[in-house]
Scaffold this active site. Structure first.
Site, PDB file in Angstrom:
ATOM      1  N   LYS A  20      12.905   2.548 -12.578  1.00 51.07           N
ATOM      2  CA  LYS A  20      12.583   1.024 -12.932  1.00 51.07           C
ATOM      3  C   LYS A  20      13.383   0.655 -14.218  1.00 51.07           C
ATOM      4  CE  LYS A  20       7.441   0.839 -11.792  1.00 51.07           C
ATOM      5  NZ  LYS A  20       7.667  -0.039 -10.731  1.00 51.07           N
ATOM      6  N   ARG A  51       1.330   4.421  -2.306  1.00 50.18           N
ATOM      7  CA  ARG A  51       1.145   4.464  -0.985  1.00 50.18           C
ATOM      8  C   ARG A  51       1.222   5.987  -0.553  1.00 50.18           C
ATOM      9  NH1 ARG A  51       5.629   0.192   0.738  1.00 50.18           N
ATOM     10  NH2 ARG A  51       5.098  -0.495  -1.254  1.00 50.18           N
TER      11      ARG A  51
HETATM   12  N1  BES Z   1       3.056   0.336  -9.780  1.00 52.55           N
HETATM   13  C1  BES Z   1       4.275  -0.371  -9.426  1.00 52.55           C
HETATM   14  C2  BES Z   1       3.448  -1.816  -8.820  1.00 52.55           C
HETATM   15  C3  BES Z   1       3.404  -2.607  -9.931  1.00 52.55           C
HETATM   16  C4  BES Z   1       4.238  -3.652 -10.272  1.00 52.55           C
HETATM   17  C5  BES Z   1       2.064  -2.582 -10.730  1.00 52.55           C
HETATM   18  C6  BES Z   1       4.055  -4.476 -11.552  1.00 52.55           C
HETATM   19  C7  BES Z   1       1.910  -3.790 -11.795  1.00 52.55           C
HETATM   20  C8  BES Z   1       2.936  -4.536 -12.160  1.00 52.55           C
HETATM   21  C9  BES Z   1       4.313   0.421  -7.875  1.00 52.55           C
HETATM   22  O1  BES Z   1       4.309   1.661  -8.078  1.00 52.55           O
HETATM   23  C10 BES Z   1       5.646  -0.134  -7.536  1.00 52.55           C
HETATM   24  O2  BES Z   1       6.638   0.250  -8.048  1.00 52.55           O
HETATM   25  N2  BES Z   1       5.979  -0.925  -6.384  1.00 52.55           N
HETATM   26  C11 BES Z   1       7.201  -1.504  -6.118  1.00 52.55           C
HETATM   27  C12 BES Z   1       7.303  -1.204  -4.528  1.00 52.55           C
HETATM   28  C13 BES Z   1       8.605  -1.287  -3.938  1.00 52.55           C
HETATM   29  C14 BES Z   1       9.548  -0.379  -4.389  1.00 52.55           C
HETATM   30  C15 BES Z   1       8.595  -1.527  -2.485  1.00 52.55           C
HETATM   31  C16 BES Z   1       7.148  -2.735  -6.285  1.00 52.55           C
HETATM   32  O3  BES Z   1       6.469  -3.587  -6.543  1.00 52.55           O
HETATM   33  O4  BES Z   1       8.386  -3.099  -7.112  1.00 52.55           O
HETATM   34 MN    MN Z   2       6.166   2.541  -8.555  1.00 50.85          MN
END
Ligand code: BES
Ligand code: MN
Ligand code: ZN
Length: 493
Positions: free
Chosen positions: A275, A349
């Site tokens: 990230k 997921r």
């Molecule tokens: N934990 C995150 C989602 C999240 C984002 C929670 C912001 C709270 C605030 C999740 O694991 C994630 O990183 N999701 C990605 C999915 C994408 C790679 C398809 C996302 O939402 O960017």
């Molecule tokens: Mn994630």
């Protein structure tokens, strides 16, 4: 804080402070009217002089009001009577509690249960949860706790009408607020303290306190069960993963349980699909789904609901490293379906799909999973509603209603097969991402491939489980929604 129910007249109530409402413009509620009469129009006199209009969020503290048993009177503004709703009621309780913090009162009595469009029980329940909310403070990680005035110790809730119903509503409020606090504390702890091992220890403590069945699965048991998706997420981390199972038996063991599954990523760095750095600290909140299902089972046990409930929490860290899962890796889930991991940041997921397959062993009546799953859900619904998906419209309706009642709202999102195309993989049974369009929907569609054998709902709480910025902190959502759903289920024939 201690709560109790009373039905004394306001002028006779001995208390550090009694709290009554004033509508705009200067219209007294019944309780304020009684005080006004007993005090020889003292209150209406003050209002006439212009010290308070009754606007929502305002308060006015009065000392030594003649003819009244209480030491102080706190007038709380309720806004325009025609516009008064659930939110203004809860805001008024918050305003009152915040004003009380600046007084010397050790106990107070609220006369607010007979106003608004909701019934007395709703008002009592929400007075308790709002009062607990305004007292919440997370200072466990400060070397010295912040200096606070002696907090309020006792809150008397005044309710005319059926005392037994009022008492029950109060007890439910206390139980739900306890679950919310439990979830908030876990959420607010940093990732170096709240590890999968720590989460499991807390769950075992909870099990001891409420006589729940507990089982903690370690890595070798996950391997034996074939949980290749879950294991692919933990690979890059030095923290050991855990799969936490708590069982609450509140009725005949032959009754099928409601299974709650919570995402327990104790820190989500994104893994190899790392990230960006800004606000990455907030990914300590990626176990808020887990915290909420533990909080909900705690509340349910506290209320002794006549239901069987199982909480399942897959928990690990998502970290980059030399042996972390790489984009393009293909893993085999416990269900036997293979997954191409195109993005290691779509890890929620992956741990949930194996937990959802594991859930089948409990022959569930219903399964509800809760997860901070997608940033896309935050874009779709903001910080107001959780995303709600279900393979059963009746269940979705129940959860929508529970959300409305508890003011912990969710919004029903589509789970149509048309979206499934986005998850196609050239090499495996499915990919773990579906591209930018409808990111929250495709995440739910991914989970739907593992939940065909039972009634299921999914709550995406990425936007609602915690707040950012100045108010950074866990909200405890969706514990109130889950508890309201469970309470309703426990009274259903
Ligand atoms: N934990 C995150 C989602 C999240 C984002 C929670 C912001 C709270 C605030 C999740 O694991 C994630 O990183 N999701 C990605 C999915 C994408 C790679 C398809 C996302 O939402 O960017
Ligand atoms: Mn994630
Ligand atoms: Zn995540």
């Amino acid at each position: 804080m201690e709560f109790s129910i009373k039905s004394t007249r306001p002028e006779k109530q001995k208390s550090g402070c009694i709290v009554v409402g004033i509508f705009e413009s200067r219209r007294l509620t019944d309780a304020a009217e009684s005080l006004d009469e007993a005090s020889g129009a003292h209150i209406s006199g003050i209002l006439k002089r212009g010290d308070m209009e009754g606007r929502a969020g305002t308060t006015l503290l009065l000392h030594q009001v003649p003819g009244i048993a209480a030491e102080r009177v706190l007038l709380v503004g309720l806004g325009k009577e025609a516009e008064f709703n659930e939110k203004t009621y809860i805001d008024a309780v918050h305003a009152a509690m915040n004003a009380l913090k600046n007084t010397g009162a050790k106990d107070a009595a609220l006369f607010l249960a007979d106003i608004g469009r909701r019934d007395m029980e709703w008002n009592i329940f929400h007075a308790v949860t709002a009062a607990m909310e305004s007292q919440y403070c997370f200072d466990r990680m400060k070397s010295k706790p912040e200096k606070k005035r002696d907090a309020l110790r006792k809150l008397v809730l005044h309710a005319a009408g059926d005392a037994a119903l009022a008492e029950r509503a109060m007890k439910q409020g206390i139980a739900v607020a306890g679950g919310v606090k439990f979830a908030k504390d876990l959420g607010n702890l940093p990732g170096n303290v709240c590890t999968p091992t720590y989460l499991a220890e807390q769950a075992v403590e909870l099990a001891k306190e409420y006589k729940l069945e507990s089982r903690i699965l370690e890595e070798k048991e996950m391997k034996a069960l074939g949980m290749g998706a879950l294991l692919s997420v933990t690979r890059g981390s030095v923290e050991a993963p855990r799969l936490i199972v708590l069982e609450y038996q509140g009725t005949s063991k032959h009754k099928k349980p409601i299974v709650l599954v919570g995402k327990g990523i104790t820190f989500d760095s994104g893994g190899i699909s790392l990230k960006p750095g800004a606000d990455m600290d907030e990914m300590k909140y990626d176990m808020c789904g887990a915290a909420s299902v533990l909080g909900a089972i705690k509340s349910a046990a506290e209320m002794k609901l006549k239901l069987n409930i199982v909480a399942i929490v897959p928990s690990c860290e998502n970290m980059p490293s030399g042996n972390a899962t790489k984009p393009g890796d293909i893993v085999t889930s416990m269900s036997g379906q293979t997954i191409e991991v195109l993005n290691t940041d779509a890890e929620g997921r992956l741990i949930l799909c194996d937990a959802l397959t594991y859930a089948e062993k409990f022959e569930p009546e219903t399964v509800i999973d809760v997860a901070t799953l997608t940033g896309a859900c935050v874009i779709a619904l903001g910080h107001v509603a959780s995303g709600l998906y279900s393979n059963d419209d009746g269940l979705a309706g129940e959860l929508m209603e529970a959300g409305g009642n508890s003011i912990d709202r969710a919004w029903h999102m589509p789970l149509w097969d048309d979206y499934q195309d986005q998850l196609k993989s050239n090499f495996a049974d499915m990919a773990n991402i579906g591209g930018r369009p409808a990111g929250s929907v495709t995440a739910a569609c991914f989970l739907a491939k593992f939940t065909k054998n039972y009634r299921w709902a999914h709550l995406d709480v990425a936007g609602t489980a915690h707040r950012s910025g100045k108010q950074k902190g866990s909200t405890g959502r969706p514990v109130p929604l889950l508890c309201r759903f469970l309470i309703e289920r426990s009274t259903r024939a």
